[in-house]
Design an enzyme around this catalytic site. Structure first.
Site, PDB file in Angstrom:
ATOM      1  N   ASP A  26      52.659  69.204 -24.805  1.00 55.90           N
ATOM      2  CA  ASP A  26      52.349  68.324 -23.682  1.00 55.90           C
ATOM      3  C   ASP A  26      52.956  68.808 -22.367  1.00 55.90           C
ATOM      4  OD1 ASP A  26      54.790  67.792 -24.830  1.00 55.90           O
ATOM      5  OD2 ASP A  26      54.427  65.666 -25.157  1.00 55.90           O
ATOM      6  N   HIS A  31      61.002  61.800 -31.738  1.00 55.63           N
ATOM      7  CA  HIS A  31      61.539  60.555 -31.164  1.00 55.63           C
ATOM      8  C   HIS A  31      62.053  59.595 -32.243  1.00 55.63           C
ATOM      9  CE1 HIS A  31      60.346  61.518 -27.149  1.00 55.63           C
ATOM     10  NE2 HIS A  31      59.042  61.490 -27.404  1.00 55.63           N
ATOM     11  N   HIS A  64      58.825  65.862 -23.607  1.00 55.76           N
ATOM     12  CA  HIS A  64      59.716  64.705 -23.712  1.00 55.76           C
ATOM     13  C   HIS A  64      60.969  65.072 -24.510  1.00 55.76           C
ATOM     14  CE1 HIS A  64      55.561  63.044 -23.369  1.00 55.76           C
ATOM     15  NE2 HIS A  64      56.150  62.279 -22.467  1.00 55.76           N
ATOM     16  N   ASP A 123      58.811  70.325 -26.479  1.00 55.25           N
ATOM     17  CA  ASP A 123      57.992  69.178 -26.088  1.00 55.25           C
ATOM     18  C   ASP A 123      58.441  68.714 -24.704  1.00 55.25           C
ATOM     19  OD1 ASP A 123      56.212  66.848 -27.719  1.00 55.25           O
ATOM     20  OD2 ASP A 123      57.355  66.099 -26.011  1.00 55.25           O
TER      21      ASP A 123
END
Length: 632
Positions: free
Chosen positions: A274, A141, A183, A181
């Site tokens: 995740d 990120h 996200h 991931d």
């Protein structure tokens, strides 16, 4: 390529110095030091560390960091742990999206970035066949000029840029970054947007742009720009609950055909875990077997030169098990057989077709006809929730048999059709009939029982009375005030009462939550919030793990516009966990928050939730269902 087990030299890098990065004052946080400790312990107990080649960690140099980050950003992260920032460190962290700093943040971030570079170089040189980096804080990120989403430096992006542009003698001209991931890796995407030498592939939850990090960047139409057009591939899930079959379908029909055409020199995996079954932030159903098979399929390319670097993953058990399964795959161990029998969701096939259509002019392999799939309808998600097919580590096969018996699954053409009205009839009970946990607070005063569930755009709003909730208020006076219809007086009384308000997802970002208190809006909101009448900031902020699962509701709200809506399942489940971020606000502010979310006027003579309601719930140990009252 035949990858013999005994000939595989897999390197591993780990340094406990990365555990020094922790939320200040001992407060809990999903991105915690224990994440890499449990992975290391699992690898050691399984005998995997002993079969790998230890690689020394190192701190990244400014030269390495500057390949993707600005000098201003490098200076900030390198110095944030110094005494110079002792008085401003927390305030500065709050100015960023989902970030914390402490005195160990600088060294941990430098070690994480440098260690991924170090092991990537050794794989590129041929000293190792593959490598794994057990590192934190994560990176995908982090943007060029700012930290974001638990990430300080973009570890994988730094390594990729370093190999391609700083070490040309290594012969690495094409890098494939696979980001699994849950996200979207907004930072990595932006760093290689125009670079055809780095192909960025991400499969992630999107939920119409409402799942973190939010916005349209993770859409399948984001395919790169300039000379990098077509070298950015996003596979955005429409909802949670995607599992092994969904991910492997994407591998077979998008990633593998593109990888064959691209023919990378090395593969870097942004390994977030995740999306694993049981993760409190992801809401998906990947198993260790799924992760191992995804890794195994990638070993067909780049001569098996793969570097797996840890990103997210917040259920410690599934994190350790899933990471270990990937190491076993890189060591060319025989894969354990899967017990899963569920096919992909119908929406998964829709996304695959949309991605292929968008990219077929850049990758001719995507023009080939797709096979006729066997799918499962998306509305079966609710039945899966009820029967816990996706919420435990028990055999999926036995769970599927129960599901088949209850829902009478039949194959209808190519779609599994499930009439589940009867099986889901009891999923949503009147919440006034449901009991909450007996324990009220732990020894730190953190609330243990939850009173109200309400959520929008992926963040549940939960009310918990604080320990001093009733001390300053007179219930009989409040009743008198309400009978008189005196709006000012009820506000005055409720302003003295504090509750814990719990947020999930986007509202974990403090700036976004504060829109409901101070007014205004941030990215992703369709309109300005007016703010609370009392604009005093929250008195405290804490993190809490709760034994509840995500549940899905409406598809549109006035404040956020279109997109998925989810809330915490009211029924306690010992197999489920979710992280929530708790803000201590007044009961008046909570009422104003509800008024804003439901587009109601502040000029009301009565509070939506008063002290008598809270007190009754507290005394009877029951849950208040705000959604039932105001949404349906």
């Amino acid at each position: 390529m035949d990858l013999q087990r005994e000939s595989r030299r897999v390197g591993i890098v780990y340094d406990e110095g990365m555990c020094k990065h922790a939320r200040p004052f001992g407060k809990s946080h999903p991105e915690q030091p224990q994440r890499i400790k449990v992975i290391w312990d699992k690898l050691c107990s399984a005998g995997l560390v002993q079969r790998c080649v230890m690689v020394n960690s190192k701190e990244a140099s400014d030269d390495e960091l500057s390949t993707v980050h600005s000098q201003k950003h490098i200076k900030l992260i390198r110095n944030i742990s110094s005494s110079k920032y002792d008085k401003t460190r927390d305030k500065l962290a709050n100015s960023f999206n989902s970030i914390y700093f402490n005195k160990g943040s600088s060294s941990a971030a430098l070690l994480a970035a440098g260690s991924v570079v170090q092991i990537s170089e050794k794989v590129a040189l041929g000293e190792l066949d593959a490598g794994v980096a057990v590192v934190r804080p994560p990176g995908h990120h982090a943007e060029v000029d700012k930290p974001m989403g638990f990430c300080l430096f973009n570890n994988v992006a730094i390594a990729a840029q370093h190999l391609v542009h700083k070490r040309p003698e290594l012969g690495i001209h094409k890098v494939l970054i696979v980001d699994w991931d849950v996200h979207h890796g907004n930072g990595t995407q932006n760093m290689f947007w125009t670079d055809p030498q780095v192909l960025y592939f991400s499969v992630h939850r999107f939920d119409s742009g409402t799942f973190y990090p939010g916005g349209d960047d993770g859409n399948y139409k984001s395919i790169g720009g300039g000379p990098g057009t077509g070298y950015n591939i996003n596979v955005p899930w429409k909802q949670g609950n995607c599992g092994d079959a969904d991910y492997l379908a994407v591998w077979d029909h998008v990633l593998i055909p593109v990888a064959k055409s691209y023919d990378p020199d090395i593969i870097l995996i942004s390994g977030g875990f995740d999306a694993a079954l049981g993760d409190p932030l992801g809401g998906c159903r990947l198993t260790p077997y799924g992760y191992s098979l995804m890794t195994h399929k990638l070993m067909e390319f780049a001569g098996g030169k793969i570097v797996l670097a840890l990103e997210g993953g917040y259920n410690l058990e599934s994190l350790a098990d899933s990471f270990a399964s990937c190491v076993e795959a890189l060591l060319a161990d025989k894969l354990a057989r899967s017990s899963s029998v569920l096919p992909p969701f119908e929406s998964t096939w829709d996304v695959i077709q949309a991605v292929r259509q968008e990219l077929r002019s850049f990758w001719p392999a995507l023009n080939e006809d797709l096979p006729l799939p066997v799918l499962i309808k998306d509305d079966v998600l609710q039945s899966l929730e009820k029967l816990n097919v996706s919420s435990s580590d028990e055999s999926s096969e036995s769970g599927h048999e129960e599901f088949a018996e209850a829902g009478k699954i039949t194959v209808n053409s190519t779609v599994l059709s499930v009439p589940f009205a009867e099986t889901t009839e009891s999923i949503i009970q009147p919440l006034t009939e449901l009991k909450v946990d007996d324990d009220r607070h732990d020894n730190k005063g953190t609330p243990q029982s939850f009173l109200a569930l309400n959520c929008d755009k992926g963040f549940p709003m939960t009310v918990v009375p604080s320990t001093s909730c009733y001390k300053d208020c007179n219930e009989s006076a409040l009743v008198s005030v309400l009978n008189d219809g005196n709006a000012f007086s009820w506000r005055e009384l409720l302003r003295k009462t504090h509750i814990w308000y719990a947020c999930y997802g986007s509202n974990m970002w403090k700036r976004r939550f504060l829109c409901y208190i101070k007014g205004g809006k941030v990215e992703g909101m369709s309109k300005d919030c007016s703010g609370s009448v009392d604009k005093t900031p929250p008195q405290d902020m804490q993190w809490k793990m709760v034994p509840h699962r995500l549940f899905f509701g409406r598809s549109y709200t006035q404040t956020w516009g279109s997109g998925g809506v989810s809330f915490l399942h009211p029924i306690h489940s010992g197999n489920s966990k979710a992280h929530v971020c708790l803000y201590k606000i007044t009961l008046e502010q909570f009422n104003d928050l509800l008024l804003q979310e439901n587009c109601m006027s502040f000029k009301t003579d009565y509070p939506l939730v008063d002290i008598a309601s809270v007190d009754a719930i507290r005394n009877e140990n029951r849950i208040l269902n705000v959604i039932e009252v105001f949404y349906f």
